[in-house]
Design a protein around this motif. Sequence first.
Motif, PDB file in Angstrom:
ATOM      1  N   ARG A  48       8.311  20.342  10.306  1.00  0.00           N
ATOM      2  CA  ARG A  48       7.851  20.765   8.984  1.00  0.00           C
ATOM      3  C   ARG A  48       8.181  19.734   7.905  1.00  0.00           C
ATOM      4  NH1 ARG A  48      10.973  25.737   6.469  1.00  0.00           N
ATOM      5  NH2 ARG A  48      12.475  24.029   6.237  1.00  0.00           N
ATOM      6  N   ASP A  49       9.443  19.296   7.870  1.00  0.00           N
ATOM      7  CA  ASP A  49       9.916  18.504   6.737  1.00  0.00           C
ATOM      8  C   ASP A  49       9.835  16.988   6.948  1.00  0.00           C
ATOM      9  OD1 ASP A  49      10.442  20.922   5.578  1.00  0.00           O
ATOM     10  OD2 ASP A  49      12.610  20.827   5.818  1.00  0.00           O
ATOM     11  N   PHE A  50       9.608  16.546   8.175  1.00  0.00           N
ATOM     12  CA  PHE A  50       9.422  15.114   8.415  1.00  0.00           C
ATOM     13  C   PHE A  50       8.008  14.812   8.904  1.00  0.00           C
ATOM     14  CE2 PHE A  50       9.404  11.300  11.043  1.00  0.00           C
ATOM     15  CZ  PHE A  50       9.944  10.381  10.161  1.00  0.00           C
ATOM     16  N   PHE A  51       7.640  15.378  10.048  1.00  0.00           N
ATOM     17  CA  PHE A  51       6.341  15.043  10.642  1.00  0.00           C
ATOM     18  C   PHE A  51       5.195  15.395   9.704  1.00  0.00           C
ATOM     19  CE2 PHE A  51       2.603  16.119  13.209  1.00  0.00           C
ATOM     20  CZ  PHE A  51       2.450  14.955  13.944  1.00  0.00           C
ATOM     21  N   GLU A  52       5.147  16.628   9.243  1.00  0.00           N
ATOM     22  CA  GLU A  52       4.057  17.037   8.348  1.00  0.00           C
ATOM     23  C   GLU A  52       4.026  16.186   7.083  1.00  0.00           C
ATOM     24  OE1 GLU A  52       3.483  21.122   7.295  1.00  0.00           O
ATOM     25  OE2 GLU A  52       4.525  21.816   9.102  1.00  0.00           O
ATOM     26  N   VAL A  53       5.180  16.020   6.490  1.00  0.00           N
ATOM     27  CA  VAL A  53       5.265  15.307   5.210  1.00  0.00           C
ATOM     28  C   VAL A  53       4.807  13.862   5.358  1.00  0.00           C
ATOM     29  CG1 VAL A  53       6.857  14.429   3.470  1.00  0.00           C
ATOM     30  CG2 VAL A  53       7.068  16.797   4.269  1.00  0.00           C
ATOM     31  N   GLU A  54       5.297  13.185   6.405  1.00  0.00           N
ATOM     32  CA  GLU A  54       4.974  11.770   6.571  1.00  0.00           C
ATOM     33  C   GLU A  54       3.513  11.551   6.967  1.00  0.00           C
ATOM     34  OE1 GLU A  54       6.756   9.029   5.844  1.00  0.00           O
ATOM     35  OE2 GLU A  54       8.133  10.466   4.914  1.00  0.00           O
ATOM     36  N   VAL A  55       2.986  12.406   7.824  1.00  0.00           N
ATOM     37  CA  VAL A  55       1.575  12.265   8.186  1.00  0.00           C
ATOM     38  C   VAL A  55       0.696  12.470   6.952  1.00  0.00           C
ATOM     39  CG1 VAL A  55      -0.335  13.318   9.463  1.00  0.00           C
ATOM     40  CG2 VAL A  55       1.827  12.868  10.626  1.00  0.00           C
ATOM     41  N   THR A  56       0.963  13.521   6.210  1.00  0.00           N
ATOM     42  CA  THR A  56       0.175  13.812   5.011  1.00  0.00           C
ATOM     43  C   THR A  56       0.219  12.641   4.029  1.00  0.00           C
ATOM     44  OG1 THR A  56       0.619  16.179   5.243  1.00  0.00           O
ATOM     45  CG2 THR A  56      -0.098  15.399   3.078  1.00  0.00           C
ATOM     46  N   LYS A  57       1.413  12.123   3.779  1.00  0.00           N
ATOM     47  CA  LYS A  57       1.592  11.044   2.812  1.00  0.00           C
ATOM     48  C   LYS A  57       0.921   9.748   3.274  1.00  0.00           C
ATOM     49  CE  LYS A  57       5.537   8.919   2.623  1.00  0.00           C
ATOM     50  NZ  LYS A  57       6.983   8.605   2.384  1.00  0.00           N
ATOM     51  N   ARG A  58       1.140   9.369   4.534  1.00  0.00           N
ATOM     52  CA  ARG A  58       0.627   8.082   4.996  1.00  0.00           C
ATOM     53  C   ARG A  58      -0.892   8.088   5.148  1.00  0.00           C
ATOM     54  NH1 ARG A  58       5.307   6.289   9.446  1.00  0.00           N
ATOM     55  NH2 ARG A  58       7.024   7.262   8.271  1.00  0.00           N
ATOM     56  N   VAL A  59      -1.456   9.214   5.561  1.00  0.00           N
ATOM     57  CA  VAL A  59      -2.911   9.288   5.659  1.00  0.00           C
ATOM     58  C   VAL A  59      -3.528   9.129   4.275  1.00  0.00           C
ATOM     59  CG1 VAL A  59      -4.864  10.816   6.147  1.00  0.00           C
ATOM     60  CG2 VAL A  59      -2.989  10.613   7.798  1.00  0.00           C
ATOM     61  N   GLU A  60      -2.935   9.765   3.283  1.00  0.00           N
ATOM     62  CA  GLU A  60      -3.452   9.660   1.923  1.00  0.00           C
ATOM     63  C   GLU A  60      -3.304   8.237   1.382  1.00  0.00           C
ATOM     64  OE1 GLU A  60      -3.020  11.839  -2.464  1.00  0.00           O
ATOM     65  OE2 GLU A  60      -1.790  12.486  -0.762  1.00  0.00           O
ATOM     66  N   GLU A  61      -2.179   7.596   1.686  1.00  0.00           N
ATOM     67  CA  GLU A  61      -1.914   6.262   1.154  1.00  0.00           C
ATOM     68  C   GLU A  61      -2.736   5.171   1.854  1.00  0.00           C
ATOM     69  OE1 GLU A  61       2.795   6.893  -0.135  1.00  0.00           O
ATOM     70  OE2 GLU A  61       2.284   5.822   1.727  1.00  0.00           O
ATOM     71  N   ARG A  62      -2.999   5.338   3.138  1.00  0.00           N
ATOM     72  CA  ARG A  62      -3.543   4.228   3.923  1.00  0.00           C
ATOM     73  C   ARG A  62      -4.983   4.423   4.392  1.00  0.00           C
ATOM     74  NH1 ARG A  62       1.495   3.813   7.989  1.00  0.00           N
ATOM     75  NH2 ARG A  62      -0.174   3.135   9.411  1.00  0.00           N
ATOM     76  N   THR A  63      -5.563   5.594   4.129  1.00  0.00           N
ATOM     77  CA  THR A  63      -6.942   5.836   4.545  1.00  0.00           C
ATOM     78  C   THR A  63      -7.714   6.511   3.413  1.00  0.00           C
ATOM     79  OG1 THR A  63      -6.800   8.116   5.415  1.00  0.00           O
ATOM     80  CG2 THR A  63      -5.964   6.348   6.839  1.00  0.00           C
ATOM     81  N   ASP A  64      -8.996   6.733   3.655  1.00  0.00           N
ATOM     82  CA  ASP A  64      -9.825   7.469   2.693  1.00  0.00           C
ATOM     83  C   ASP A  64      -9.818   8.963   2.990  1.00  0.00           C
ATOM     84  OD1 ASP A  64     -10.607   5.134   1.359  1.00  0.00           O
ATOM     85  OD2 ASP A  64     -12.253   4.786   2.773  1.00  0.00           O
ATOM     86  N   HIS A  65      -9.043   9.384   3.998  1.00  0.00           N
ATOM     87  CA  HIS A  65      -9.015  10.780   4.417  1.00  0.00           C
ATOM     88  C   HIS A  65      -7.778  11.485   3.878  1.00  0.00           C
ATOM     89  CE1 HIS A  65     -12.089   9.347   7.175  1.00  0.00           C
ATOM     90  NE2 HIS A  65     -11.226   8.481   7.690  1.00  0.00           N
ATOM     91  N   THR A  66      -7.744  12.786   4.074  1.00  0.00           N
ATOM     92  CA  THR A  66      -6.541  13.568   3.795  1.00  0.00           C
ATOM     93  C   THR A  66      -6.283  14.506   4.974  1.00  0.00           C
ATOM     94  OG1 THR A  66      -7.693  15.392   2.690  1.00  0.00           O
ATOM     95  CG2 THR A  66      -6.974  13.539   1.304  1.00  0.00           C
TER      96      THR A  66
END
Length: 356
Positions: A48-66
């Motif tokens: 919850r607090d690492f995997f979800e958070v990091e995937v959400t953040k990095r996808v937003e920062e590094r791709t055009d997707h969310t």
Amino acid sequence: MMLRKTAAFAAAGLAFGLGFGGGAAAEDFSLRIASGHAPGVVYVNLMRDFFEVEVTKRVEERTDHTVAFVEGYAGSIVKTSETLEGVQNGIVDIGGFCYCFEPSNLPLHAFQVMLPFGPTDPEQSLAAAQAVYKQTPYLTSVFEENFNQKLLAIITDGAYNLGTKFDWNQLADLKGRKIGGAGLNLNWLNYAEVVGVQAGLPETYQNLSTGVYDGYIMFPSAWVNLKLHEAAPFYTLIGFGAITWHGLTVNLDTWNGLPPEVQEIIAEVAKEFEQQTGIVNKAEYDKHVQTLRGVTTVKELPAEVRAEWANALASWPQQIAKELDGKGLPGSDVLKAQLKAAEDAGYTWPVRYQIE
């Protein structure tokens, strides 16, 4: 099931139905992530607090997707014994679960349990398991070949001990008592002649309170976070070992429907999550034991009794290895690899089990 919305829905409609092609438009992905265990268990908290958070953040920062996650923890979508099948059938996209609840589907994946009194350091346990997985492709490939999912990460726990409703000082005091555990780890108690009760962690507080069993094999973080000490106020540090026998998996249909750049980020974060399960469990172990000392009675099993106990179980690893070999699985090879991998990680076995 994965839900998708696109910024240009009409243009993306064909790709949605047939899978992704090149040059996909920006899309918003919603992924169901679940476990039968609650966030009070370290690995679920990290989901919850690492995997979800990091995937959400990095996808937003590094791709055009969310990416957004729909959470189904504490058995709200799948129970502990249902997660493998839930991911397989697409009820959830990503699941975290213990192999202990899949003795028929994944009998070899609990190999560390078959060598009791192994490393109590979660990072050593994880390092050994990683080496064994690297040497044994089957441990990873079986998820894709048989269960329509991809193994993203293996997960270690803190060191297992024994919490009880009653005080005890010698192994004879356990004789005839009902003790709960998850699958194979009940075999650790055979020497003490206890009555083993197969049981999952989510039901343990109630089962202890109502007398379904008198104790439970569990690491201290759960004894603290799930308040099991209220129902069973005695905790004995035995050092059965920190066991790497959970997995984080993703449904293959979901995985194949994600753009490569999102796949890359999920795989990247999953490997970091894998390491975090060792780091966090190790860091929190002493803290949770200290917390228990303040609310319950904590004792430590003498080293000579631990060695005696390990000697009494010395024939079991060879027995179960042969049973697995007989099913066409590399049981003996995996147990031998685990023995050596633990030693390579710096561990000295109290009894050096012999596997032919």
